[in-house]
Design a protein around this motif. Structure first.
Motif, PDB file in Angstrom:
ATOM      1  N   ARG A 165       0.824  -1.215   0.000  1.00 46.29           N
ATOM      2  CA  ARG A 165       0.000   0.000   0.000  1.00 46.29           C
ATOM      3  C   ARG A 165       0.854   1.260   0.000  1.00 46.29           C
ATOM      4  NH1 ARG A 165      -3.475   0.315   4.951  1.00 46.29           N
ATOM      5  NH2 ARG A 165      -3.462  -1.946   5.124  1.00 46.29           N
ATOM      6  N   GLN A 166       2.053   1.162   0.555  1.00 49.24           N
ATOM      7  CA  GLN A 166       2.899   2.339   0.767  1.00 49.24           C
ATOM      8  C   GLN A 166       4.322   1.973   0.310  1.00 49.24           C
ATOM      9  OE1 GLN A 166       2.921   3.265   4.924  1.00 49.24           O
ATOM     10  NE2 GLN A 166       3.272   5.441   4.609  1.00 49.24           N
ATOM     11  N   ARG A 194       7.545   3.156   1.971  1.00 51.22           N
ATOM     12  CA  ARG A 194       7.628   2.949   3.418  1.00 51.22           C
ATOM     13  C   ARG A 194       9.068   2.748   3.912  1.00 51.22           C
ATOM     14  NH1 ARG A 194       3.566   1.008   7.283  1.00 51.22           N
ATOM     15  NH2 ARG A 194       4.740  -0.135   8.857  1.00 51.22           N
ATOM     16  N   THR A 209       0.655   1.951  11.233  1.00 45.58           N
ATOM     17  CA  THR A 209       0.328   2.845  10.116  1.00 45.58           C
ATOM     18  C   THR A 209       0.589   4.273  10.598  1.00 45.58           C
ATOM     19  OG1 THR A 209      -1.918   3.134  10.917  1.00 45.58           O
ATOM     20  CG2 THR A 209      -1.541   1.292   9.397  1.00 45.58           C
ATOM     21  N   ASP A 210       0.409   5.232   9.722  1.00 48.43           N
ATOM     22  CA  ASP A 210       0.543   6.643  10.129  1.00 48.43           C
ATOM     23  C   ASP A 210      -0.400   6.940  11.293  1.00 48.43           C
ATOM     24  OD1 ASP A 210       2.404   7.033   8.194  1.00 48.43           O
ATOM     25  OD2 ASP A 210       1.087   8.145   6.815  1.00 48.43           O
TER      26      ASP A 210
END
Ligand code: F6P
Length: 552
Positions: free
Chosen positions: A36-37, A40, A61-62
Motif C-alpha cells: 500500500r505504501q 515505506r 500505520t501513520d
C-alpha cells in the motif's frame, strides 16, 4: 503533568482510541502495508547523529503513530523529560534528581540541583580521572614495589560492573592492548579467583566501584582482593594506597575500607547505578581507551540527549522506540523484547540493557503507589548475530510468540588484522539484512509449494512473517556511536516509564532477597543464633541438605 492528578492510563481517551485502532487493524500484514505504501522503507526512517533508524517493518500505520504520539502527549512525557533535564526530583520514592544527562553536559552548561550548578563538579572529576588514566597508561603510576600497573581489576556489581564491562568489550579495538582489564562482580569466589590467579600483584590495580560502598558482593570481593594482594606482596596496609582506588558517592565508607580518599573518584546521588558508567564508574574504561576516546563517547551521549530534548515528536527517536514498545506490550501482549546486535563487540550490550530496562521499568505500582492494571517493562534478552540464528531464532520465526526485536549493525568493521576478516563483514551483514526481511515478510504456503515442497511439509516450511523489527545501522562502532546507542536506550526506557506512570529510577525490588540472604547466611555457617525454625519448610529442608553436604 502532576502525577497525582493524572487519569489512570487505561482510562484516558488516548488509550481507548489506541485500543479501538488496534481492534480495527486486526492482524496487520507487513506485506500489505508495504504494498500500500511502497516508499515505506525510506519514509519510516529517522536519523540521529550517526544512527540510521528504520522502523518500516513495524505493525503500524501513520494513524497508529499519530495515536501513540497523542498518548505520549496526554501522559506528559515531554513535561517529565524537561523536569528531568532541569534537575527536578523526579525519582520521588528516593527524593532524588535524575541527572545522568549532566554527566555528559559540556563544560559551559548549567544544570542545577538544589540551586547548585553541578557541571563544574562533573568536569572536575572527569579531569581527575583523565590525569589518573594518563598516569597509569604512561607507566607513571607505580605499585608498592615500584613496578608500573599492567593489570586493572574492576570490582563492582550491577551498574558498577555492567556498564564499564560492556563498554570495554565494545571498544576493545580502541584499548591499550598492553593493559589487561578484568571485571569481577559475582560473590562466587570463583570470579575473583579466575581474575587474579595469573596476575602479578605488584603490577595490579584494583578499582573498587560501588555507589553506596555497602554492596555486600563488592565489599566482600574487595576485602578478599586486599587480602590476596597484601599476602602475595608480603606487604603491610600502606600498600593499599598504591593498588586500590575507589569510585563512589560514599567517602566515609571508602575511608573505612582503607582507601585513601585522594584516590577516590566521586559521583553523586542523582546518578542512578544503571545510568552511571559515564560517571567516575567509567574509570577503568577510561584507563583502557584513554581520556580522549572517553570524551568522544560522552559527546555521543550528549548528542542524543539534545536530540531527545529538542527534536519534534515525529522525529524523536527515543520517543518513537518507547512508543513502539508500548504498542506491542500493551496492545499486542508481547512479553519480551529482543536486542540482537550484529557485532561481536556488542556481546555484552543486551546484558547491560537488561539492567537498564528491567531494573528501571520492572514495576507494578504507579508513582502514587497504586497497582497498575496495564503491562509495564518487557523481558529484555538477546545475544549477537549470527550466533543466535543457530539457537533461538527458530522460535522468533515460527514460534507462537510475538517478539519485537531491534537489530543493530555497522557498515564497516573496526578490526583490521586480516583482509579476509574484513571481507567476512559482508557475510555478517547479509545475514543482518536477511533476518529482518524474513521476519517481516515470511514465506507463504504458495511460495513454499512453488518450490516443489511435498504438501505434508508445506506447513512446516511456511513462515508467517509479520514479526516486527527496528533496524539501527551506523557506519562504525566508535566511542561516540556507543554513547549514542546507550543514550537512545536510556531515553527509550524513560519514555515508557513516563507513559506507564512508574518511577523508573528506584529499585526496591532488589531489597528483599538481600535481607533474607543476610538472615540465611548464619544458618549455613552455623555462626550466630539465627533461628532455622522461622524458615518455611522448603527453605529449611534445603538449608539442612546444604549443611549435610558441607559436613556441618
Ligand atoms: O541491584 C541493585 C543495585 O543497587 C543496582 O541498582 C546497582 O547498580 C547495584 O546494586 C550496585 O550498587 P553499588 O554501586 O552501590 O554497589
Amino acid at each position: 503533568m502532576n502525577a497525582a492528578s493524572r487519569t489512570k492510563l487505561n482510562q484516558t481517551p488516548e488509550w481507548t482510541a489506541l485500543a479501538k485502532h488496534r481492534e480495527e487493524l486486526g492482524a496487520p500484514q507487513l506485506r500489505e502495508l508495504f504494498a500500500r505504501q511502497p516508499e515505506r522503507g525510506t519514509a519510516y526512517t529517522l536519523r540521529v547523529g550517526d544512527l540510521h533508524l528504520d522502523y518500516s517493518k513495524h505493525l503500524v500505520t501513520d494513524e497508529t503513530l499519530r495515536l501513540l504520539r497523542e498518548l505520549a502527549a496526554a501522559t506528559g512525557v515531554a513535561e517529565l523529560r524537561d523536569a528531568m533535564f532541569r534537575g527536578e526530583k523526579i525519582n520521588t520514592t528516593e527524593d532524588r534528581a535524575v541527572l545522568h544527562t549532566a554527566l555528559r553536559a559540556p563544560r559551559d552548561a548549567v544544570v542545577e540541583v538544589d540551586g547548585e550548578n553541578v557541571v563544574p563538579a562533573v568536569h572536575a572529576v572527569l579531569d581527575k580521572m583523565a590525569s589518573f588514566a594518563d598516569q597509569v597508561r604512561s607507566g607513571q603510576w607505580t605499585g608498592h614495589t615500584g613496578k608500573p600497573v599492567k593489570n586493572i581489576v574492576n570490582i563492582g556489581i550491577g551498574g558498577s560492573d555492567l556498564g564499564p564491562a560492556m563498554a570495554y568489550e565494545v571498544l576493545r579495538s580502541f584499548t591499550d592492548r598492553d593493559l589487561t582489564l578484568r571485571f569481577v562482580s559475582n560473590v562466587d569466589g570463583a570470579d575473583l579467583h579466575e581474575a587474579v590467579r595469573d596476575l602479578d600483584p605488584a603490577e595490579t590495580l584494583f578499582v573498587i566501584a560501588s555507589k553506596t560502598f555497602t554492596t555486600i558482593e563488592t565489599i566482600t570481593n574487595a576485602t578478599s582482593a586486599r587480602d590476596w594482594l597484601l599476602t602475595e606482596l608480603k606487604a603491610g596496609q600502606d600498600a593499599v594506597a598504591k593498588h586500590f582506588v575507589a569510585l563512589s558517592t560514599n567517602a566515609e565508607k571508602v575511608e573505612e575500607f582503607g582507601i585513601d580518599t585522594a584516590n577516590m573518584f566521586e559521583f553523586w546521588d542523582w546518578v542512578g547505578g544503571r545510568y552511571s558508567y559515564d560517571s567516575a564508574i567509567g574509570l577503568s574504561l577510561m584507563v583502557a581507551i584513554g581520556p580522549d576516546r572517553f570524551r568522544e563517547m560522552l559527546d555521543g551521549f550528549h548528542l542524543v540527549d539534545e536530540h531527545f530534548r529538542t527534536a519534534p515528536a515525529e522525529e524523536n527517536a527515543p520517543l518513537l522506540l518507547g512508543l513502539l514498545g508500548v504498542w506491542y506490550g500493551n496492545f499486542f501482549d508481547a512479553q519480551s523484547h529482543a536486542v540482537l546486535p550484529y557485532s561481536h563487540y556488542l556481546s555484552k550490550f543486551t546484558a547491560y540493557l537488561q539492567q537498564l530496562d528491567m531494573e528501571s521499568n520492572g514495576k507494578s505500582v504507579d508513582r502514587e503507589g497504586d497497582r497498575v492494571d496495564w503491562q509495564t517493562g518487557p523481558v529484555v534478552w538477546g545475544t549477537p548475530g549470527t550466533n543466535g540464528q543457530h539457537a533461538y531464532y527458530q522460535l522468533i520465526h515460527q514460534g507462537t510468540k510475538l517478539i519485537p526485536a531491534d537489530f543493530i549493525g555497522f557498515a564497516a568493521p573496526v578490526h583490521d588484522l586480516l583482509p579476509g576478516l574484513i571481507a567476512q563483514h559482508d557475510l555478517l551483514m547479509a545475514n543482518f539484512f536477511a533476518q529482518t526481511q524474513a521476519l517481516a515478510f515470511g514465506k507463504t504456503p504458495e511460495e513454499v509449494r512453488a518450490e516443489g515442497v511435498p504438501e505434508e511439509l508445506v506447513p512446516h516450511k511456511t513462515f508467517r512473517g509479520n514479526h516486527p523489527t527496528t533496524t539501527i545501522l551506523a557506519d562504525k562502532l566508535t566511542p561516540s556511536v556507543l554513547g549514542q546507542l546507550v543514550a537512545l536506550y536510556e531515553h527509550k526506557v524513560f519514555v515508557q516509564g513516563a507513559i506507564w506512570n512508574i518511577d523508573s529510577f528506584d529499585q526496591w525490588g532488589v531489597e528483599l532477597g538481600k535481607v533474607l540472604a543476610k538472615k540465611i547466611e548464619p544458618l549455613l555457617t552455623g555462626d550466630g543464633g539465627a533461628d532455622a525454625g522461622q524458615l518455611d519448610s522448603s527453605t529449611a529442608a534445603l538449608v539442612d541438605a546444604y549443611r549435610t553436604l558441607r559436613g556441618r
